[in-house]
Write a protein that holds these residues in place. Sequence first.
Motif, PDB file in Angstrom:
ATOM      1  N   THR A  62       0.822  -1.206   0.000  1.00 47.04           N
ATOM      2  CA  THR A  62       0.000   0.000   0.000  1.00 47.04           C
ATOM      3  C   THR A  62       0.860   1.261   0.000  1.00 47.04           C
ATOM      4  O   THR A  62       0.336   2.366   0.025  1.00 47.04           O
ATOM      5  CB  THR A  62      -0.965   0.010   1.200  1.00 47.04           C
ATOM      6  N   GLY A  63       2.149   1.068  -0.016  1.00 43.22           N
ATOM      7  CA  GLY A  63       3.143   2.125  -0.104  1.00 43.22           C
ATOM      8  C   GLY A  63       4.454   1.474  -0.504  1.00 43.22           C
ATOM      9  O   GLY A  63       4.545   0.249  -0.607  1.00 43.22           O
ATOM     10  N   LEU A  64       5.472   2.265  -0.744  1.00 41.48           N
ATOM     11  CA  LEU A  64       6.779   1.739  -1.130  1.00 41.48           C
ATOM     12  C   LEU A  64       7.346   0.834  -0.037  1.00 41.48           C
ATOM     13  O   LEU A  64       7.293   1.172   1.148  1.00 41.48           O
ATOM     14  CB  LEU A  64       7.756   2.888  -1.386  1.00 41.48           C
ATOM     15  N   GLU A  65       7.896  -0.305  -0.440  1.00 45.88           N
ATOM     16  CA  GLU A  65       8.608  -1.208   0.461  1.00 45.88           C
ATOM     17  C   GLU A  65      10.047  -1.274  -0.030  1.00 45.88           C
ATOM     18  O   GLU A  65      10.289  -1.503  -1.215  1.00 45.88           O
ATOM     19  CB  GLU A  65       7.989  -2.602   0.438  1.00 45.88           C
ATOM     20  N   THR A  66      10.995  -1.086   0.863  1.00 45.18           N
ATOM     21  CA  THR A  66      12.413  -1.140   0.528  1.00 45.18           C
ATOM     22  C   THR A  66      13.050  -2.244   1.362  1.00 45.18           C
ATOM     23  O   THR A  66      12.873  -2.279   2.573  1.00 45.18           O
ATOM     24  CB  THR A  66      13.101   0.206   0.842  1.00 45.18           C
ATOM     25  N   ILE A  67      13.789  -3.133   0.695  1.00 44.11           N
ATOM     26  CA  ILE A  67      14.439  -4.259   1.372  1.00 44.11           C
ATOM     27  C   ILE A  67      15.926  -4.259   1.026  1.00 44.11           C
ATOM     28  O   ILE A  67      16.294  -4.098  -0.138  1.00 44.11           O
ATOM     29  CB  ILE A  67      13.827  -5.600   0.916  1.00 44.11           C
ATOM     30  N   ALA A  90       7.164  -1.254  -5.425  1.00 42.43           N
ATOM     31  CA  ALA A  90       6.361  -0.043  -5.549  1.00 42.43           C
ATOM     32  C   ALA A  90       4.969  -0.216  -4.962  1.00 42.43           C
ATOM     33  O   ALA A  90       4.439  -1.331  -4.876  1.00 42.43           O
ATOM     34  CB  ALA A  90       6.240   0.330  -7.024  1.00 42.43           C
ATOM     35  N   GLU A  91       4.369   0.893  -4.602  1.00 40.38           N
ATOM     36  CA  GLU A  91       2.980   0.907  -4.168  1.00 40.38           C
ATOM     37  C   GLU A  91       2.121   0.248  -5.248  1.00 40.38           C
ATOM     38  O   GLU A  91       2.307   0.503  -6.436  1.00 40.38           O
ATOM     39  CB  GLU A  91       2.522   2.338  -3.938  1.00 40.38           C
ATOM     40  N   PRO A 112       1.593  -0.008   5.816  1.00 42.61           N
ATOM     41  CA  PRO A 112       1.473  -1.463   6.034  1.00 42.61           C
ATOM     42  C   PRO A 112       1.086  -2.217   4.761  1.00 42.61           C
ATOM     43  O   PRO A 112       0.412  -1.675   3.886  1.00 42.61           O
ATOM     44  CB  PRO A 112       0.361  -1.576   7.076  1.00 42.61           C
ATOM     45  N   VAL A 113       1.507  -3.477   4.688  1.00 43.19           N
ATOM     46  CA  VAL A 113       1.097  -4.333   3.571  1.00 43.19           C
ATOM     47  C   VAL A 113      -0.266  -4.937   3.907  1.00 43.19           C
ATOM     48  O   VAL A 113      -0.659  -5.014   5.081  1.00 43.19           O
ATOM     49  CB  VAL A 113       2.127  -5.449   3.272  1.00 43.19           C
ATOM     50  N   GLN A 114      -0.944  -5.391   2.870  1.00 41.52           N
ATOM     51  CA  GLN A 114      -2.247  -6.051   3.033  1.00 41.52           C
ATOM     52  C   GLN A 114      -2.082  -7.501   2.597  1.00 41.52           C
ATOM     53  O   GLN A 114      -1.804  -7.759   1.419  1.00 41.52           O
ATOM     54  CB  GLN A 114      -3.286  -5.343   2.170  1.00 41.52           C
TER      55      GLN A 114
END
Length: 119
Positions: A62-67, A90-91, A112-114
């Motif tokens: 639901t938004g950018l995730e960076t790993i 990416a979102e 947060p992720v869904q």
Amino acid sequence: MSAPVVIPNLLNGGWRQLPFEPFRDGVEICHLHRDTTGATDSPHWALLRYAPGARVPEHLHTGLETILVLEGAQGDAFGTYEAGTMVLNAEGSRHAVYAAQGCVVLIQWQRPVQILDGS
């Protein structure tokens, strides 16, 4: 003003001294920064430690995730990411994650992720 969070020698295993707690089946988390007011649009930084064979079910970003993979390898349908690899999801993107041999990642969620499959 709050003091900064400092993790010496992170890339060479400094994370091993940090406290982890259960997160999902086979995955532990060390929260580095999170909003404790209940806001859902605040970034969250954490370390995730995956046991060998651990999985996270399909989820929507639901938004950018960076790993940043610190140790081992993390994979998804797009590939396997070895230590030292940075991945930006990416979102609106979605994937399921696995760690065949286990891994440790530094992760940042913009929001947060869904989880999509009900697990």
